[in-house]
Design a protein around this motif. Structure first.
Motif, PDB file in Angstrom:
ATOM      1  N   SER A  83       0.829  -1.194   0.000  1.00  0.00           N
ATOM      2  CA  SER A  83       0.000   0.000   0.000  1.00  0.00           C
ATOM      3  C   SER A  83       0.869   1.252   0.000  1.00  0.00           C
ATOM      4  O   SER A  83       1.969   1.266   0.572  1.00  0.00           O
ATOM      5  CB  SER A  83      -0.908   0.012   1.232  1.00  0.00           C
ATOM      6  OG  SER A  83      -1.597   1.233   1.341  1.00  0.00           O
ATOM      7  N   THR A  84       0.365   2.313  -0.633  1.00  0.00           N
ATOM      8  CA  THR A  84       1.052   3.606  -0.598  1.00  0.00           C
ATOM      9  C   THR A  84       0.439   4.507   0.468  1.00  0.00           C
ATOM     10  O   THR A  84       0.843   5.667   0.607  1.00  0.00           O
ATOM     11  CB  THR A  84       0.964   4.301  -1.975  1.00  0.00           C
ATOM     12  OG1 THR A  84      -0.407   4.383  -2.367  1.00  0.00           O
ATOM     13  CG2 THR A  84       1.756   3.534  -3.024  1.00  0.00           C
ATOM     14  N   ASP A  85      -0.509   3.978   1.196  1.00  0.00           N
ATOM     15  CA  ASP A  85      -1.130   4.716   2.293  1.00  0.00           C
ATOM     16  C   ASP A  85      -0.292   4.518   3.548  1.00  0.00           C
ATOM     17  O   ASP A  85      -0.655   3.767   4.460  1.00  0.00           O
ATOM     18  CB  ASP A  85      -2.566   4.233   2.510  1.00  0.00           C
ATOM     19  CG  ASP A  85      -3.312   5.069   3.555  1.00  0.00           C
ATOM     20  OD1 ASP A  85      -2.830   6.179   3.854  1.00  0.00           O
ATOM     21  OD2 ASP A  85      -4.332   4.594   4.067  1.00  0.00           O
ATOM     22  N   VAL A  86       0.863   5.180   3.583  1.00  0.00           N
ATOM     23  CA  VAL A  86       1.819   5.011   4.688  1.00  0.00           C
ATOM     24  C   VAL A  86       2.241   6.377   5.203  1.00  0.00           C
ATOM     25  O   VAL A  86       2.094   7.396   4.526  1.00  0.00           O
ATOM     26  CB  VAL A  86       3.061   4.230   4.218  1.00  0.00           C
ATOM     27  CG1 VAL A  86       2.698   2.795   3.853  1.00  0.00           C
ATOM     28  CG2 VAL A  86       3.723   4.920   3.015  1.00  0.00           C
ATOM     29  N   ASP A  87       2.769   6.396   6.405  1.00  0.00           N
ATOM     30  CA  ASP A  87       3.243   7.647   7.007  1.00  0.00           C
ATOM     31  C   ASP A  87       4.578   8.057   6.407  1.00  0.00           C
ATOM     32  O   ASP A  87       5.408   7.213   6.062  1.00  0.00           O
ATOM     33  CB  ASP A  87       3.407   7.485   8.521  1.00  0.00           C
ATOM     34  CG  ASP A  87       2.070   7.277   9.230  1.00  0.00           C
ATOM     35  OD1 ASP A  87       1.061   7.787   8.718  1.00  0.00           O
ATOM     36  OD2 ASP A  87       2.066   6.600  10.278  1.00  0.00           O
ATOM     37  N   VAL A  88       4.805   9.371   6.326  1.00  0.00           N
ATOM     38  CA  VAL A  88       6.084   9.878   5.820  1.00  0.00           C
ATOM     39  C   VAL A  88       7.140   9.731   6.906  1.00  0.00           C
ATOM     40  O   VAL A  88       6.828   9.556   8.087  1.00  0.00           O
ATOM     41  CB  VAL A  88       5.980  11.363   5.405  1.00  0.00           C
ATOM     42  CG1 VAL A  88       4.960  11.538   4.291  1.00  0.00           C
ATOM     43  CG2 VAL A  88       5.618  12.244   6.599  1.00  0.00           C
ATOM     44  N   VAL A  89       8.408   9.797   6.505  1.00  0.00           N
ATOM     45  CA  VAL A  89       9.512   9.735   7.452  1.00  0.00           C
ATOM     46  C   VAL A  89       9.714  11.127   8.049  1.00  0.00           C
ATOM     47  O   VAL A  89       9.884  12.105   7.315  1.00  0.00           O
ATOM     48  CB  VAL A  89      10.808   9.274   6.756  1.00  0.00           C
ATOM     49  CG1 VAL A  89      11.985   9.324   7.731  1.00  0.00           C
ATOM     50  CG2 VAL A  89      10.641   7.867   6.195  1.00  0.00           C
ATOM     51  N   SER A  90       9.675  11.237   9.354  1.00  0.00           N
ATOM     52  CA  SER A  90       9.845  12.519  10.027  1.00  0.00           C
ATOM     53  C   SER A  90      11.193  13.135   9.663  1.00  0.00           C
ATOM     54  O   SER A  90      12.229  12.477   9.699  1.00  0.00           O
ATOM     55  CB  SER A  90       9.771  12.319  11.543  1.00  0.00           C
ATOM     56  OG  SER A  90       9.978  13.539  12.226  1.00  0.00           O
ATOM     57  N   GLY A  91      11.165  14.412   9.301  1.00  0.00           N
ATOM     58  CA  GLY A  91      12.390  15.102   8.909  1.00  0.00           C
ATOM     59  C   GLY A  91      12.707  14.977   7.438  1.00  0.00           C
ATOM     60  O   GLY A  91      13.602  15.657   6.928  1.00  0.00           O
ATOM     61  N   SER A  92      11.972  14.102   6.745  1.00  0.00           N
ATOM     62  CA  SER A  92      12.168  13.899   5.302  1.00  0.00           C
ATOM     63  C   SER A  92      10.821  13.903   4.599  1.00  0.00           C
ATOM     64  O   SER A  92      10.564  13.093   3.717  1.00  0.00           O
ATOM     65  CB  SER A  92      12.900  12.570   5.056  1.00  0.00           C
ATOM     66  OG  SER A  92      14.138  12.535   5.717  1.00  0.00           O
ATOM     67  N   THR A  93       9.962  14.818   5.005  1.00  0.00           N
ATOM     68  CA  THR A  93       8.582  14.849   4.516  1.00  0.00           C
ATOM     69  C   THR A  93       8.483  15.000   3.004  1.00  0.00           C
ATOM     70  O   THR A  93       7.790  14.228   2.331  1.00  0.00           O
ATOM     71  CB  THR A  93       7.802  15.989   5.196  1.00  0.00           C
ATOM     72  OG1 THR A  93       7.847  15.807   6.621  1.00  0.00           O
ATOM     73  CG2 THR A  93       6.356  15.992   4.737  1.00  0.00           C
ATOM     74  N   ALA A  94       9.173  15.995   2.451  1.00  0.00           N
ATOM     75  CA  ALA A  94       9.070  16.257   1.013  1.00  0.00           C
ATOM     76  C   ALA A  94       9.590  15.083   0.193  1.00  0.00           C
ATOM     77  O   ALA A  94       8.994  14.695  -0.813  1.00  0.00           O
ATOM     78  CB  ALA A  94       9.829  17.532   0.654  1.00  0.00           C
ATOM     79  N   THR A  95      10.713  14.511   0.625  1.00  0.00           N
ATOM     80  CA  THR A  95      11.279  13.355  -0.076  1.00  0.00           C
ATOM     81  C   THR A  95      10.333  12.166   0.016  1.00  0.00           C
ATOM     82  O   THR A  95      10.118  11.443  -0.960  1.00  0.00           O
ATOM     83  CB  THR A  95      12.653  12.984   0.508  1.00  0.00           C
ATOM     84  OG1 THR A  95      13.528  14.110   0.410  1.00  0.00           O
ATOM     85  CG2 THR A  95      13.269  11.816  -0.249  1.00  0.00           C
ATOM     86  N   SER A  96       9.763  11.960   1.200  1.00  0.00           N
ATOM     87  CA  SER A  96       8.804  10.858   1.401  1.00  0.00           C
ATOM     88  C   SER A  96       7.600  11.002   0.480  1.00  0.00           C
ATOM     89  O   SER A  96       7.189  10.041  -0.184  1.00  0.00           O
ATOM     90  CB  SER A  96       8.329  10.825   2.858  1.00  0.00           C
ATOM     91  OG  SER A  96       9.390  10.591   3.751  1.00  0.00           O
ATOM     92  N   LYS A  97       7.044  12.198   0.423  1.00  0.00           N
ATOM     93  CA  LYS A  97       5.862  12.440  -0.417  1.00  0.00           C
ATOM     94  C   LYS A  97       6.187  12.228  -1.895  1.00  0.00           C
ATOM     95  O   LYS A  97       5.384  11.674  -2.647  1.00  0.00           O
ATOM     96  CB  LYS A  97       5.335  13.848  -0.183  1.00  0.00           C
ATOM     97  CG  LYS A  97       4.650  14.036   1.167  1.00  0.00           C
ATOM     98  CD  LYS A  97       4.106  15.454   1.322  1.00  0.00           C
ATOM     99  CE  LYS A  97       3.361  15.609   2.645  1.00  0.00           C
ATOM    100  NZ  LYS A  97       2.841  16.987   2.833  1.00  0.00           N
ATOM    101  N   GLY A  98       7.380  12.674  -2.300  1.00  0.00           N
ATOM    102  CA  GLY A  98       7.783  12.478  -3.693  1.00  0.00           C
ATOM    103  C   GLY A  98       7.966  11.019  -4.034  1.00  0.00           C
ATOM    104  O   GLY A  98       7.581  10.564  -5.122  1.00  0.00           O
ATOM    105  N   TYR A  99       8.531  10.257  -3.098  1.00  0.00           N
ATOM    106  CA  TYR A  99       8.760   8.829  -3.289  1.00  0.00           C
ATOM    107  C   TYR A  99       7.420   8.081  -3.369  1.00  0.00           C
ATOM    108  O   TYR A  99       7.207   7.243  -4.265  1.00  0.00           O
ATOM    109  CB  TYR A  99       9.602   8.297  -2.134  1.00  0.00           C
ATOM    110  CG  TYR A  99       9.974   6.837  -2.235  1.00  0.00           C
ATOM    111  CD1 TYR A  99      10.939   6.404  -3.136  1.00  0.00           C
ATOM    112  CD2 TYR A  99       9.369   5.901  -1.404  1.00  0.00           C
ATOM    113  CE1 TYR A  99      11.295   5.065  -3.211  1.00  0.00           C
ATOM    114  CE2 TYR A  99       9.715   4.559  -1.468  1.00  0.00           C
ATOM    115  CZ  TYR A  99      10.685   4.144  -2.378  1.00  0.00           C
ATOM    116  OH  TYR A  99      11.029   2.815  -2.458  1.00  0.00           O
ATOM    117  N   ILE A 100       6.522   8.408  -2.444  1.00  0.00           N
ATOM    118  CA  ILE A 100       5.197   7.773  -2.441  1.00  0.00           C
ATOM    119  C   ILE A 100       4.457   8.112  -3.734  1.00  0.00           C
ATOM    120  O   ILE A 100       3.813   7.248  -4.339  1.00  0.00           O
ATOM    121  CB  ILE A 100       4.384   8.225  -1.213  1.00  0.00           C
ATOM    122  CG1 ILE A 100       5.026   7.683   0.077  1.00  0.00           C
ATOM    123  CG2 ILE A 100       2.937   7.746  -1.315  1.00  0.00           C
ATOM    124  CD1 ILE A 100       4.445   8.279   1.349  1.00  0.00           C
ATOM    125  N   ALA A 101       4.552   9.376  -4.164  1.00  0.00           N
ATOM    126  CA  ALA A 101       3.885   9.796  -5.404  1.00  0.00           C
ATOM    127  C   ALA A 101       4.437   9.046  -6.607  1.00  0.00           C
ATOM    128  O   ALA A 101       3.686   8.684  -7.528  1.00  0.00           O
ATOM    129  CB  ALA A 101       4.068  11.301  -5.604  1.00  0.00           C
TER     130      ALA A 101
END
Length: 585
Positions: A83-101
């Motif tokens: 699933s891509t419905d996961v929490d982002v990594v704290s301190g790396s929000t933008a990178t996490s969102k880009g990776y999930i996207a």
């Protein structure tokens, strides 16, 4: 009868074949793209039926240290949960969102619907033991924390580093990494003469309105070059050998620049050095309070992965290197109401003043808490410091919406920030050309930021001043008049308007660049009172046994304002002193 059986057989075979082909078509590898903090993140996702089998990053421009848990821990979570419905990594929000996207994009292109899998939580305890025993416990894994841990370890002590974020580095990692060092080797190579420890001391004291502790600033000035050589020779940090920065408030170009123009070079090398010495680093481990027994600090209570209370006993010393409180709006406004939520911050999410609060709870004295610095050239949308705009140190000018200069570009950060806020709209434009960029080399060093600012319409490139003015709706005649004066001052070497201390650079030839910027909270000067041994003092001026501190959470070095390039010199110098002091206990 035979024809009927043969017809039935062919039908069964056809159905089997179609089913097999359909199933096989779901076993595929598809590429996806998402927008990260520094541009596109491209991934390759391998699917087995309706499940994600694996994810591979094909290209990206993210900070390597901050992105590490995204491309490992977050990846594993997505695959395990399907699933891509996961929490982002704290301190790396933008990178996490880009990776999930990017993964979502691949899923969409694959034409499948993911069916989430319930992952059973592990019944085993987290890796960190409930009670951990060390000689020295360092809280915080920025440059100061690493310096302290390395020195204490090399002195023979058993050392551990605690870090509340998922990655190491703190503000050091996301900084430009430049470090002031008077009389350094690059100055000699470039023929820069006259700089001295005395000159650096005077600049630092004056830059902080003489509110820094003279004794402590002398220690900084006397040891800055030694700290830089330690990074170069012992930690193997690579500095550029043909370029220096002259930050605002300094009399000379004296700031060494790490390869890559960011603190990533420092943290990567410091982390490698710590690993070579077998110093354990406990990430996702937030220190919550100091343990005090019989008047002495004997350890730290912490929370591991926000699900387990743990204790770290420190036989000899606890060293706090947790940084300032730039990202803590509540704490900022407690000490200075001006810096409320209207101001974004250049700092990491973890810069919330934890060490200051913990030390204050055991009687530590605080000083200069009302002095909060903004960085004048930051991204209006994110608050991030603009490293691309380091061209200011080599001749770029600042203008307002009327196309007029309004401050000396190499003034102190606080002076420039206040001047910007007085301009129409409370923002500025920074202008430079390829000649200046050729000196600074920032465009090549910060390609990701350049592309991001262009995409966000915060930066424009133009061949003429008229085009440049049109891009940001400045009166072309007014801007051309300003540029004409700048070119004249560049020829004569005298800036009659604002007395640019390094001398202006000609803007006669394009192409030109113009970047919109606003001030953003960058550094908190106030903090703990320490002495020359980095011992934390109580409200009576006495050392608190077993407690030491270094870096931005201390308040005796920078006074009312920190000059650019002084943070790295500060944290490395006093981090090393703290480590050596603890190492001799």
């Amino acid at each position: 009868m035979k024809k009927r059986w043969w017809g039935l057989l062919f039908t069964v075979i056809a159905i089997f074949t179609l089913t097999a082909c359909s199933s096989g078509s779901k076993n595929q590898t598809v590429e996806g793209t998402g927008s990260g903090k520094h541009g596109d993140i491209k991934v390759s996702v391998k699917f087995k039926g309706d499940k994600i089998d694996s994810i591979k990053v094909l290209s990206q421009n993210e900070n390597k240290v901050l992105a590490k848990p995204v491309y490992s821990q977050l990846k594993d979570t997505i695959v395990a949960k399907n699933s891509t419905d996961v929490d982002v990594v704290s301190g790396s929000t933008a990178t996490s969102k880009g990776y999930i996207a990017a993964v979502k994009d691949a899923v969409k292109k694959a034409g499948i619907s993911l069916k989430a899998v319930k992952v059973k939580s592990s019944s085993s305890d987290p890796k960190v033991a409930k009670v951990n025993n060390y000689d020295v416990v360092v809280v915080g894994s920025g440059g100061g924390g690493f310096a302290a841990a390395i020195e204490a370890k090399q002195a023979g002590k058993k050392v551990a580093i605690l870090e509340k974020m998922p990655t190491v580095g703190g503000n050091t990692l996301i900084s430009g990494g430049e470090m002031n060092a008077p009389g350094n080797w690059v100055q000699k190579k470039l023929g820069i003469k006259g700089d001295s420890v005395k000159s650096y001391y005077k600049d630092t004291m004056k830059g902080g309105d003489n509110l820094g502790d003279p004794k402590m600033v002398h220690i900084l000035a006397n040891n800055a070059l030694g700290s830089a050589k330690w990074l170069r020779d012992d930690v193997h940090v690579k500095f550029l050998d043909d370029q220096l920065f002259q930050f605002g408030g300094h009399s000379y170009k004296r700031a060494l620049i790490p390869v890559g123009h960011t603190g990533q070079e420092l943290i990567t090398k410091l982390d490698a050095k710590a690993n070579s010495l077998n110093i354990p680093i406990y990430v996702n481990t937030k220190a919550t309070s100091l343990i005090k027994k019989n008047g002495r600090i004997t350890g730290v209570k912490a929370r591991y992965e926000d699900k387990k209370n743990v204790t770290f006993n420190a036989k000899k010393a606890v060293i706090l290197t947790t940084g300032g409180f730039g990202s803590n709006v509540k704490m900022r406004t407690k000490y200075n109401k001006e810096y409320d939520k209207r101001y974004k911050s250049t700092d990491t999410a973890g810069t919330t003043g934890d060490g200051i609060v913990m030390a204050q709870n055991v009687g530590a004295k605080l000083t200069n808490m009302k002095y909060i610095q903004t960085y004048p050239i930051a991204n209006p949308k994110t608050g991030m410091i603009s490293l691309l705009a380091d061209t200011r140190f080599d001749g770029a000018i600042l203008v307002n919406q009327k196309g007029q200069r309004f401050v000396e570009e190499l003034e102190r950060r606080d002076v420039i920030s206040k001047a910007i806020l007085k301009q129409p709209g409370g923002y500025t434009y920074q202008i430079w050309n390829d000649k200046i960029d050729g000196i600074s080399k920032t465009k090549a060093a910060h390609k990701a930021e350049y592309n991001e600012l262009i995409k966000e319409h915060l930066l424009y490139k133009a061949d003429t001043i008229d085009e440049l003015a049109k891009d940001v709706d400045i009166d072309p005649a007014a801007l051309k008049a300003t540029i004409k004066k700048v070119n004249q001052y560049a020829k004569t070497g005298k800036d009659k308007d604002f007395h640019h201390r390094a001398g202006l650079v000609s803007l006669e030839k394009g192409p030109y660049y113009i970047e919109k910027a606003v001030p953003s909270v960058h550094h908190t000067m106030g903090g703990l009172v320490i002495n020359d041994k980095t011992e934390v003092l109580n409200t009576k001026g006495q050392a608190i046994p077993g407690l030491y501190a270094a870096g931005e959470l201390t308040g005796v070095i920078q006074g009312s304002n920190r000059l650019g390039g002084n943070a790295i010199a500060d944290i490395i110098t006093f981090g090393r002193i703290a480590g050596k002091t603890a190492g001799n206990l």
